[in-house]
Write an enzyme that holds these catalytic residues in place. Structure first.
Site: not given
Ligand code: PAF
Length: 213
Positions: A21-24, A28, A52, A145, A178
């Site tokens: 979801m970015g903000n790496l 990541h 989500q 997850q 993040s």
């Molecule tokens: O873990 C995340 O950043 C998010 O839940 C994902 C897996 C990119 C799904 O939006």
């Protein structure tokens, strides 16, 4: 766009995929580096997935740092970035969902965030259908997850290896995330205790202790 990604990937061999979801951060980037060993090309996605987030959650204020993220992806040698607009990934309101069974969804984080894992599983299934990776990498930081996605792939016969990678931590033990940006100074000082206590419990279990009252 979806069509240009598909055409560039059509002749590029096995894809290793890191959805984000970015903000790496370095967590990541360690996924991206590990991905190299699992495909001919590394693809990452950046998409803040509204589906989500609960109605009172942080969708609007979730940190968005697209320019910085692009520089980091370049330095991590990621081959392709997929960063669709919301209207491209959800051109109409979503009517079909991947819903994990309560066995996975009604416990832990799922118990506090109704619909969260349905939103995660649904967007990841959509991304998998677009990117068609051979392997996909997720952090063990979000362990529930990871388990849900692993079971989704297994039970829906998706030909994808779901790989879990170790959590990357600050020197004081706090897992990179993040959302750490939301902590004030006092909370930030308190937060590493979580990992310290978990480590202590692991040690005590290893030493044979069974009662933690
Ligand atoms: O873990 C995340 O950043 C998010 O839940 C994902 C897996 C990119 C799904 O939006």
């Amino acid at each position: 766009s979806i069509s240009s990604l598909k055409s560039v990937l059509s002749a590029s061999g096995r894809v290793a995929f890191v959805p984000t979801m970015g903000n790496l951060h370095d967590g990541h980037l360690s996924l991206m580096r590990t991905a190299r060993a699992h495909g001919d090309v590394v693809v990452s996605s950046i998409f803040v997935n509204r589906l989500q987030f609960g109605p009172n959650e942080d969708f609007d204020r979730y940190p968005r740092t697209f320019q910085d993220d692009c520089a980091k992806l370049e330095s991590a040698n990621v081959d392709h970035l997929f960063a669709p607009a919301e209207t491209e990934l959800y051109p109409q309101p979503q009517n079909f969902f991947i819903q994990p069974s309560p066995k996975y969804d009604a416990i832990l984080e799922g118990a506090c965030r109704p619909g969260h894992f349905t939103g995660v599983a649904t967007v990841v299934a959509k991304l998998f259908n677009i990117v068609r990776p051979g392997a996909a990498l997720f952090g063990k930081k979000d362990y529930q997850q990871l388990m849900i996605l692993r079971n989704m792939v297994l039970e829906l016969n998706m030909p994808i290896r779901v790989l879990g990678c170790g959590t990357i931590r600050e020197p004081d033990g706090l897992a990179l995330s993040s959302r750490n940006a939301y902590l004030d100074a006092e909370q930030r000082a308190e937060a590493p205790r979580l990992y310290a206590v978990l480590c202590e419990i692991v040690q005590r279990i290893g030493a044979g202790e069974t009662c933690f009252e």
